[in-house]
Motif scaffolding. Structure first.
Motif, PDB file in Angstrom:
ATOM      1  N   THR A 282       0.842  -1.200   0.000  1.00  0.00           N
ATOM      2  CA  THR A 282       0.000   0.000   0.000  1.00  0.00           C
ATOM      3  C   THR A 282       0.874   1.246   0.000  1.00  0.00           C
ATOM      4  OG1 THR A 282      -1.767  -1.126   1.208  1.00  0.00           O
ATOM      5  CG2 THR A 282      -1.802   1.270   1.217  1.00  0.00           C
ATOM      6  N   LEU A 283       0.520   2.193  -0.855  1.00  0.00           N
ATOM      7  CA  LEU A 283       1.244   3.465  -0.939  1.00  0.00           C
ATOM      8  C   LEU A 283       0.262   4.593  -0.674  1.00  0.00           C
ATOM      9  CD1 LEU A 283       3.934   4.932  -1.742  1.00  0.00           C
ATOM     10  CD2 LEU A 283       2.975   5.092  -4.052  1.00  0.00           C
ATOM     11  N   GLU A 284       0.512   5.389   0.355  1.00  0.00           N
ATOM     12  CA  GLU A 284      -0.350   6.518   0.686  1.00  0.00           C
ATOM     13  C   GLU A 284       0.253   7.806   0.129  1.00  0.00           C
ATOM     14  OE1 GLU A 284      -1.675   6.844   4.686  1.00  0.00           O
ATOM     15  OE2 GLU A 284      -1.878   4.677   4.969  1.00  0.00           O
ATOM     16  N   ILE A 285      -0.531   8.522  -0.675  1.00  0.00           N
ATOM     17  CA  ILE A 285      -0.069   9.774  -1.273  1.00  0.00           C
ATOM     18  C   ILE A 285      -0.471  10.929  -0.355  1.00  0.00           C
ATOM     19  CG2 ILE A 285      -0.040  11.198  -3.337  1.00  0.00           C
ATOM     20  CD1 ILE A 285       0.898   8.329  -3.762  1.00  0.00           C
ATOM     21  N   PRO A 286       0.471  11.760   0.060  1.00  0.00           N
ATOM     22  CA  PRO A 286       0.128  12.858   0.978  1.00  0.00           C
ATOM     23  C   PRO A 286      -0.723  13.923   0.306  1.00  0.00           C
ATOM     24  CG  PRO A 286       2.397  13.069   0.228  1.00  0.00           C
ATOM     25  CD  PRO A 286       1.909  11.744  -0.279  1.00  0.00           C
ATOM     26  N   THR A 287      -1.576  14.542   1.086  1.00  0.00           N
ATOM     27  CA  THR A 287      -2.367  15.665   0.587  1.00  0.00           C
ATOM     28  C   THR A 287      -1.486  16.898   0.467  1.00  0.00           C
ATOM     29  OG1 THR A 287      -2.992  16.343   2.819  1.00  0.00           O
ATOM     30  CG2 THR A 287      -4.444  14.761   1.698  1.00  0.00           C
ATOM     31  N   LEU A 288      -1.954  17.886  -0.246  1.00  0.00           N
ATOM     32  CA  LEU A 288      -1.175  19.111  -0.398  1.00  0.00           C
ATOM     33  C   LEU A 288      -1.014  19.827   0.933  1.00  0.00           C
ATOM     34  CD1 LEU A 288       0.324  21.047  -2.215  1.00  0.00           C
ATOM     35  CD2 LEU A 288      -1.851  22.129  -2.812  1.00  0.00           C
ATOM     36  N   SER A 289      -2.026  19.711   1.803  1.00  0.00           N
ATOM     37  CA  SER A 289      -1.928  20.365   3.113  1.00  0.00           C
ATOM     38  C   SER A 289      -0.831  19.749   3.974  1.00  0.00           C
ATOM     39  CB  SER A 289      -3.269  20.276   3.839  1.00  0.00           C
ATOM     40  OG  SER A 289      -3.628  18.932   4.076  1.00  0.00           O
ATOM     41  N   MET A 290      -0.381  18.532   3.625  1.00  0.00           N
ATOM     42  CA  MET A 290       0.704  17.881   4.346  1.00  0.00           C
ATOM     43  C   MET A 290       2.071  18.238   3.754  1.00  0.00           C
ATOM     44  SD  MET A 290      -1.019  14.088   4.722  1.00  0.00           S
ATOM     45  CE  MET A 290       0.432  13.376   5.484  1.00  0.00           C
ATOM     46  N   ARG A 291       2.083  18.923   2.633  1.00  0.00           N
ATOM     47  CA  ARG A 291       3.344  19.264   1.959  1.00  0.00           C
ATOM     48  C   ARG A 291       3.320  20.700   1.454  1.00  0.00           C
ATOM     49  NH1 ARG A 291       2.807  16.252  -3.876  1.00  0.00           N
ATOM     50  NH2 ARG A 291       4.608  17.583  -4.194  1.00  0.00           N
ATOM     51  N   LEU A 292       2.942  21.617   2.342  1.00  0.00           N
ATOM     52  CA  LEU A 292       2.811  23.024   1.964  1.00  0.00           C
ATOM     53  C   LEU A 292       4.120  23.623   1.468  1.00  0.00           C
ATOM     54  CD1 LEU A 292       0.498  24.312   4.846  1.00  0.00           C
ATOM     55  CD2 LEU A 292      -0.153  23.803   2.482  1.00  0.00           C
ATOM     56  N   ASP A 293       5.260  23.066   1.933  1.00  0.00           N
ATOM     57  CA  ASP A 293       6.553  23.596   1.495  1.00  0.00           C
ATOM     58  C   ASP A 293       6.790  23.389   0.003  1.00  0.00           C
ATOM     59  OD1 ASP A 293       7.111  24.419   4.034  1.00  0.00           O
ATOM     60  OD2 ASP A 293       8.368  22.704   4.556  1.00  0.00           O
ATOM     61  N   ASP A 294       5.995  22.483  -0.603  1.00  0.00           N
ATOM     62  CA  ASP A 294       6.164  22.211  -2.032  1.00  0.00           C
ATOM     63  C   ASP A 294       5.388  23.174  -2.921  1.00  0.00           C
ATOM     64  OD1 ASP A 294       7.815  20.028  -1.562  1.00  0.00           O
ATOM     65  OD2 ASP A 294       6.143  18.621  -1.452  1.00  0.00           O
ATOM     66  N   ILE A 295       4.569  24.038  -2.314  1.00  0.00           N
ATOM     67  CA  ILE A 295       3.724  24.935  -3.104  1.00  0.00           C
ATOM     68  C   ILE A 295       4.564  25.839  -3.997  1.00  0.00           C
ATOM     69  CG2 ILE A 295       2.227  26.963  -2.926  1.00  0.00           C
ATOM     70  CD1 ILE A 295       0.657  25.563  -0.797  1.00  0.00           C
ATOM     71  N   ASP A 296       5.683  26.347  -3.483  1.00  0.00           N
ATOM     72  CA  ASP A 296       6.525  27.242  -4.275  1.00  0.00           C
ATOM     73  C   ASP A 296       6.985  26.567  -5.563  1.00  0.00           C
ATOM     74  OD1 ASP A 296       6.842  27.636  -1.274  1.00  0.00           O
ATOM     75  OD2 ASP A 296       7.629  29.544  -2.010  1.00  0.00           O
ATOM     76  N   GLU A 297       7.479  25.326  -5.449  1.00  0.00           N
ATOM     77  CA  GLU A 297       7.975  24.609  -6.626  1.00  0.00           C
ATOM     78  C   GLU A 297       6.834  24.264  -7.577  1.00  0.00           C
ATOM     79  OE1 GLU A 297      11.001  21.463  -5.873  1.00  0.00           O
ATOM     80  OE2 GLU A 297      10.706  22.006  -3.777  1.00  0.00           O
ATOM     81  N   LEU A 298       5.693  23.872  -7.031  1.00  0.00           N
ATOM     82  CA  LEU A 298       4.545  23.524  -7.870  1.00  0.00           C
ATOM     83  C   LEU A 298       4.065  24.742  -8.655  1.00  0.00           C
ATOM     84  CD1 LEU A 298       2.636  21.309  -5.282  1.00  0.00           C
ATOM     85  CD2 LEU A 298       3.516  20.499  -7.479  1.00  0.00           C
ATOM     86  N   VAL A 299       3.950  25.866  -7.969  1.00  0.00           N
ATOM     87  CA  VAL A 299       3.479  27.085  -8.621  1.00  0.00           C
ATOM     88  C   VAL A 299       4.455  27.524  -9.715  1.00  0.00           C
ATOM     89  CG1 VAL A 299       3.070  29.550  -8.286  1.00  0.00           C
ATOM     90  CG2 VAL A 299       2.085  27.889  -6.694  1.00  0.00           C
TER      91      VAL A 299
END
Length: 480
Positions: free
Chosen positions: A325-342
Motif C-alpha cells: 500500500t502506498l499513501e499519497i500525501p495531501t497538499l496540506s501535508m506538503r505546503l513547502d512544495d507549493i513554491d515549486e509547484l506554482v
C-alpha cells in the motif's frame, strides 16, 4: 383459469405500459406467461398473442441446443426457490431467432404464504454493450497513440514529481522500493493528489516498464459497461458483435491501473477478485477462460478501512490488492512544495498562454500556504490557471487580485492577510508557522510525537522549531 391466476392478472401493472424500454413479464406457478408488457414486445419482437398462456420453455432457449431450466433461467429459478434474483445478466434467444441481452430482476409472488408465480423486470443491454465495444475501441486507439508518443502509453516518471519536502521525498522513496516487486499495489490518496502520476512512475521504474500501461477510472464508466470494457466481448454476444479485446488483455506484460476502485459495486468487485485469484478472464458472452498476466495497480480516493466500513470495498478484495500500500500525501501535508509547484505551473502556462509571468507576490505565497486545498494539487493548478488568465499583458507577478474569490474569501486567509500590512514576509511566515504548530500541539493534548507526525516532521525537528519560534511554554497554549 384458477383463482391464483385471476389474482395475478389483477396486479396493477398497466401503469408501466408507457415504459417501452423496460420489459415486465409475469408467469404463473407453472411458468406460463400471464402478463407481457409493450416493452417486452419491443425488446424481444414477439406479439402478446404469441406469448400469453404459453410456458416460457416453449418460447425461449439459452441457445439452439440448450433449453431453459431452473439453473439457467432467472424466472424458473425464482419459481423453484421462492427467492428473488436481482440484476442478473441474461443472454437467450427467442424461437424466432432473436438474440436478447438483458439485465433482469425477478421476484416471487406470494398470497397467504403460497407461491403463485413470479414477476420479472428486464432492461435491454444490447445498446449498452455496443457502447461498451465502442469505448473499448476508443481506449485501444488511445493506447496505440500514447504508445507512439511514449512507447508504453505513459507520460510520467519519478523525476516528474515536483516537490522537495520530507514527506514527498519519503513517498517517492517508498514508491521506488515497491516498484521492483511483482505484487499488486494499492495507492491511497485523496482526489487531486496525483495517484496516476505515481502509478505511471511505478510502472516505468519497475521490471514491466517495456510493457503497456493501461488506465481506467472506474467511477467514470457505467457499471453495466465495466465488465465488457475490462474483460472484452465475444463475437455473437449481441447482434453484429465482433471479438473485442478488454483492458486486461491490452495490459499483457504491463500494468493495468484501476483508479477509484471503491466506486464500483460489490458484485463487480467479486468478478474482479476471481480474476485476481485465477489470473484468467472470461469475455462477455463467452465460455473460454483466457489467461492474463498484467500487473494490477489499483487506487482509492478514501481510506480503504473507511471504504470497507461503508460497504464500498470488499474486505477479501482489499487483502488481495493491498499486498503493498502506498499513501499519497495531501497538499496540506506538503505546503513547502507549493513554491515549486506554482513555479512549474507558471512556466508551463507561460508557453501555452504566451505570457511573461515571473512568479507570485509575497502576499500570494502566504495566502496559498494558509489555504486548506481540499482539491489538492489539481485545485492548486486550477487556481494558478485562473490567476494567469486574469493577469494583464504587462503584469509580471500574480497578486491577490488575480486569485479566485473563494480563496480570498476564506475566513482564515482574511485574518492572515491583515497581518501582511504590518509585518515583513519573514516575520509573517514565522507567525503563521507558530500558530500552526501551537494548534497542532493543542489538538494532540500536548503530545509532541503525535503533533510532529501530523506535521510530517521529526520530533527533534519540532523541538528545534519550538525554540526557533520562541514558543517557550508549550504546555500553555490555550490561546492558540
Amino acid at each position: 383459469m384458477g383463482e391464483y391466476e385471476n389474482n395475478l392478472i389483477e396486479l396493477p401493472l398497466r401503469i408501466i405500459e408507457v415504459l417501452e424500454d423496460i420489459c415486465i413479464q409475469v408467469v404463473d406457478i407453472r411458468g406460463c406467461t400471464i402478463y407481457y408488457s409493450k416493452g417486452c414486445e419491443k425488446i424481444e419482437q414477439y406479439k402478446r398473442e404469441d406469448i400469453l398462456g404459453k410456458n416460457i420453455c416453449e418460447t425461449y432457449r439459452i441457445d439452439e441446443n440448450t433449453e431453459l431450466n431452473a439453473d439457467n433461467s432467472v424466472i424458473l429459478g425464482v419459481l423453484h426457490t421462492g427467492k428473488p434474483v436481482i440484476n442478473k445478466v441474461m443472454r437467450f434467444i427467442t424461437l424466432k431467432g432473436k438474440l436478447v441481452n438483458v439485465v433482469t430482476s425477478a421476484y416471487p409472488i406470494f398470497t397467504n404464504n403460497k407461491l403463485l408465480g413470479a414477476i420479472a423486470v428486464f432492461k435491454d443491454l444490447s445498446q449498452i454493450i455496443e457502447m461498451s465495444s465502442a469505448i473499448t475501441q476508443l481506449q485501444d486507439d488511445l493506447l496505440s497513440l500514447r504508445k507512439i508518443q511514449s512507447k508504453n502509453g505513459t507520460q510520467f516518471h519519478f523525476d516528474d514529481i515536483i516537490g522537495s519536502s520530507a514527506v514527498i521525498k519519503s513517498t517517492i522513496a517508498l514508491a521506488k522500493k515497491i516498484s521492483v516487486c511483482s505484487s499488486s499495489i494499492l495507492i491511497v490518496g485523496a482526489t487531486g493528489t496525483g495517484k496516476e502520476l505515481f502509478a505511471q512512475s511505478i510502472h516505468n521504474y519497475g521490471p514491466v516498464s517495456n510493457g503497456p500501461f493501461v488506465a481506467i477510472n472506474c467511477s467514470s464508466i457505467p457499471e453495466t459497461l465495466l465488465e465488457s470494457i475490462l474483460f472484452g466481448i465475444t463475437k455473437g454476444a449481441f447482434t453484429g458483435a465482433n471479438d473485442t479485446i478488454g483492458l486486461f488483455e491490452q495490459a499483457k506484460d504491463g500494468t493495468l491501473f484501476l483508479d477509484e476502485l471503491n466506486s464500483t459495486s460489490l458484485a463487480f468487485q467479486a468478478s474482479l477478485l476471481r480474476v485476481l485469484e485465477t489470473n484468467k478472464i472470461r469475455k462477455v458472452g463467452g465460455n473460454k477462460e483466457i489467461p492474463v498476466n498484467g500487473r494490477i495497480i489499483s487506487a482509492t480516493n478514501i481510506n480503504p478501512v473507511e471504504a470497507i466500513r461503508k460497504n464500498q470495498l470488499r474486505l477479501d478484495l482489499y487483502y488481495r490488492l493491498s499486498a503493498v500500500t502506498l499513501e499519497i500525501p495531501t497538499l496540506s501535508m506538503r505546503l513547502d512544495d507549493i513554491d515549486e509547484l506554482v513555479t512549474s505551473f507558471i512556466k508551463t502556462n507561460n508557453k501555452i498562454m504566451r505570457k511573461n509571468i515571473h512568479g507570485i507576490s509575497d502576499e500570494v505565497i502566504i495566502i496559498l500556504k494558509n489555504f486548506n486545498w481540499p482539491g489538492n494539487i489539481r485545485q492548486l493548478k486550477h487556481c494558478i490557471d485562473y490567476a494567469m488568465n486574469m493577469t494583464e499583458r504587462d503584469d509580471l507577478l500574480i497578486t491577490p487580485k488575480h486569485l479566485p474569490k473563494y480563496i480570498l474569501n476564506d475566513s482564515n486567509i482574511k485574518g492572515n492577510h491583515r497581518v501582511l500590512k504590518y509585518n515583513s514576509l519573514k516575520e509573517t511566515l514565522k507567525e503563521v508557522e507558530r500558530e500552526i504548530i501551537m494548534k497542532e500541539i493543542k489538538n494532540n493534548n500536548g503530545n509532541f510525537s503525535r503533533a510532529a507526525k501530523n506535521l510530517s516532521i521529526s520530533r527533534q525537528n519540532l523541538q528545534y522549531r519550538l525554540k526557533a519560534l520562541n514558543i517557550l511554554d508549550c504546555n500553555n497554549i490555550s490561546e492558540a
